[in-house]
Design a protein around this motif. Sequence first.
Motif, PDB file in Angstrom:
ATOM      1  N   LEU A  85      30.822  -4.970  -1.577  1.00 51.06           N
ATOM      2  CA  LEU A  85      31.701  -5.213  -0.434  1.00 51.06           C
ATOM      3  C   LEU A  85      33.175  -5.063  -0.788  1.00 51.06           C
ATOM      4  CD1 LEU A  85      29.887  -8.250   1.234  1.00 51.06           C
ATOM      5  CD2 LEU A  85      29.919  -5.869   2.015  1.00 51.06           C
ATOM      6  N   ALA A  86      33.480  -5.134  -2.077  1.00 51.60           N
ATOM      7  CA  ALA A  86      34.865  -4.975  -2.520  1.00 51.60           C
ATOM      8  C   ALA A  86      35.255  -3.516  -2.730  1.00 51.60           C
ATOM      9  CB  ALA A  86      35.091  -5.757  -3.815  1.00 51.60           C
ATOM     10  N   ARG A 103      34.981  -1.488   2.386  1.00 54.85           N
ATOM     11  CA  ARG A 103      36.126  -2.063   3.106  1.00 54.85           C
ATOM     12  C   ARG A 103      36.502  -1.200   4.302  1.00 54.85           C
ATOM     13  NH1 ARG A 103      38.486  -2.796  -2.051  1.00 54.85           N
ATOM     14  NH2 ARG A 103      40.011  -1.165  -1.545  1.00 54.85           N
ATOM     15  N   ARG A 159      34.089  -1.838   7.159  1.00 51.92           N
ATOM     16  CA  ARG A 159      34.351  -3.148   7.761  1.00 51.92           C
ATOM     17  C   ARG A 159      35.648  -3.138   8.570  1.00 51.92           C
ATOM     18  NH1 ARG A 159      34.262  -6.648   2.677  1.00 51.92           N
ATOM     19  NH2 ARG A 159      34.707  -8.416   4.070  1.00 51.92           N
ATOM     20  N   THR A 160      36.640  -2.347   8.138  1.00 48.42           N
ATOM     21  CA  THR A 160      37.887  -2.240   8.894  1.00 48.42           C
ATOM     22  C   THR A 160      37.645  -1.572  10.242  1.00 48.42           C
ATOM     23  OG1 THR A 160      39.224  -2.136   6.879  1.00 48.42           O
ATOM     24  CG2 THR A 160      40.218  -1.262   8.887  1.00 48.42           C
ATOM     25  N   ALA A 170      35.697  -4.139  12.627  1.00 49.21           N
ATOM     26  CA  ALA A 170      36.151  -5.499  12.329  1.00 49.21           C
ATOM     27  C   ALA A 170      35.536  -6.550  13.231  1.00 49.21           C
ATOM     28  CB  ALA A 170      37.674  -5.566  12.403  1.00 49.21           C
ATOM     29  N   THR A 171      35.465  -6.281  14.534  1.00 56.26           N
ATOM     30  CA  THR A 171      34.955  -7.283  15.466  1.00 56.26           C
ATOM     31  C   THR A 171      33.436  -7.236  15.598  1.00 56.26           C
ATOM     32  OG1 THR A 171      35.198  -5.772  17.351  1.00 56.26           O
ATOM     33  CG2 THR A 171      37.088  -7.174  16.795  1.00 56.26           C
ATOM     34  N   ARG A 206      30.377  -8.923  10.150  1.00 59.04           N
ATOM     35  CA  ARG A 206      30.749 -10.172   9.496  1.00 59.04           C
ATOM     36  C   ARG A 206      31.393  -9.856   8.151  1.00 59.04           C
ATOM     37  NH1 ARG A 206      27.021 -13.316  12.663  1.00 59.04           N
ATOM     38  NH2 ARG A 206      25.137 -12.080  13.044  1.00 59.04           N
ATOM     39  N   ASP A 207      32.233 -10.758   7.667  1.00 60.44           N
ATOM     40  CA  ASP A 207      32.827 -10.570   6.341  1.00 60.44           C
ATOM     41  C   ASP A 207      31.740 -10.499   5.276  1.00 60.44           C
ATOM     42  OD1 ASP A 207      35.393 -10.548   7.319  1.00 60.44           O
ATOM     43  OD2 ASP A 207      35.696 -12.696   7.045  1.00 60.44           O
ATOM     44  N   VAL A 208      30.736 -11.348   5.411  1.00 62.95           N
ATOM     45  CA  VAL A 208      29.563 -11.308   4.536  1.00 62.95           C
ATOM     46  C   VAL A 208      28.348 -11.120   5.438  1.00 62.95           C
ATOM     47  CG1 VAL A 208      28.144 -12.538   2.866  1.00 62.95           C
ATOM     48  CG2 VAL A 208      30.630 -12.820   2.825  1.00 62.95           C
ATOM     49  N   THR A 249      23.812 -17.901   0.681  1.00 62.36           N
ATOM     50  CA  THR A 249      25.168 -18.059   0.152  1.00 62.36           C
ATOM     51  C   THR A 249      25.159 -18.069  -1.373  1.00 62.36           C
ATOM     52  OG1 THR A 249      25.820 -19.328   2.091  1.00 62.36           O
ATOM     53  CG2 THR A 249      27.224 -19.534   0.149  1.00 62.36           C
ATOM     54  N   LYS A 299      28.688  -8.994  -3.382  1.00 62.13           N
ATOM     55  CA  LYS A 299      30.130  -9.146  -3.596  1.00 62.13           C
ATOM     56  C   LYS A 299      30.810  -7.894  -4.150  1.00 62.13           C
ATOM     57  CE  LYS A 299      33.487 -12.342  -5.619  1.00 62.13           C
ATOM     58  NZ  LYS A 299      33.662 -13.584  -6.420  1.00 62.13           N
TER      59      LYS A 299
END
Length: 440
Positions: A319-320, A325, A328-329, A332-333, A336-338, A308, A316
């Motif tokens: 991933l932006a 994105r 990740r879209t 989605a399921t 992980r976000d990170v 972390t 970071k």
Amino acid sequence: MSRDLEILIIDDSVQKYERIMQELSKRLANLQCQFSSASDYNSAVKMLSASGFDLVILDLLLPLGKGSPSLENSRTLISLMAAEDLFPAPHVIGLTEHESAAAGEKQYYSENMFALELFDWDSSGWADRISAKIVYLEKSRKAAIAYANNSFETDLLIVSARYENEYKPIFAKMKWEVAPMKRSVYFPGLECAIGRLVVDKGIVLRVVYVCAGEMGIAPATAITSHAVSIYRPRVVIALGMCCGFSSPECSSPSKFGDVLVSRETASWEEGKYAELPGRRRVFRNKSVTRTIDELIGPAVQACIEMATDTIAPVFKKYLATSKARAVRTNYATQMRDVPEVKYGMIVSGSSVIADAKQTSEIIARHPEAIGLEMEIFGVFTAVQKSIGHRKPTVIGIKGVADFGDGDKHDHIQSHASILAFYVMLALLRKIYREEILRPV
């Protein structure tokens, strides 16, 4: 047993070449020397493109082919060797019978610490001096080999298997101090970048990045072994994408984009099948486990445990981006976000796994495994079997791009490789900030 001293004589005069060979052969009878010859610039380029020589004896006035001899041609040969467009020779001895040419090149040879001799048909003092130089070079060569086999000359060697979804996207994310050299005479036909990689503010490492261009333990072992012997890296990293395990059978199930770091590795194919009574067939595991060394192992583990604070910030910015994105879209399921970074056993094999049943069998053979791929075991083997008392540290870092169930997700492969690259940066930052290792 040491190899012969390889000497290339470049001269357009057959008579002069024969005299050189006659005089040197008498004086060097106790040395194991292998002489080769080239008669002009073009044939010299061809020979120096094919293999390296310990010494080049070079006529100063050299024809391009059948044209007139020129000082420019001999100078160009030296420049191409210095730039590694040709195999570089550790030493060059200029040998000419033209006093004016020798006088004109004296300063150039002196500045490059090369010897320059004036050939004379009526005496052989030049042969005495060249022979003495060759004897000294042979002693120096043996000392240099012993030193090189027990020292490091490069900070980091990175090996990836595939170009399109590993080497190419990773290279695009690398920040270099200056544009890297994108060629190597030692890896003709392979993608290769050599330069100073910016890992973090104040941390710049000398890096060689090689793409094998094919998957598998054998190519990874061969290329890594070759690169380690040439570049003597302090750290070797197998980098790219892999297959994770999503089933509950796995000790630590993954999601797409998670990154796996090898604490240890083995070949899941090593072993044999045996028939038991009742026609029951079992696999007897005979695999050898290779592990990360104790020098950096604790730091790697600590960095992952504090992901972390140590790794997530490095992810970071990437991933932006719109590309990250979008991936990740679409998943989605399944992501992980990170991304989660896992530290454990990654097994290797020579086969592409596209069958859930086969994946379950591999997990049964190696219950502690967190993923599988096709190169890490070969890279570990090449490093740990390399020549010398001081061996490089080796790590495998792979992003999860599939689950070995037959469903391939080509558009997530580059994403997984890039995430593995950022984990590599985070680990290197910790290792070098804490001075566990220092730049070579």
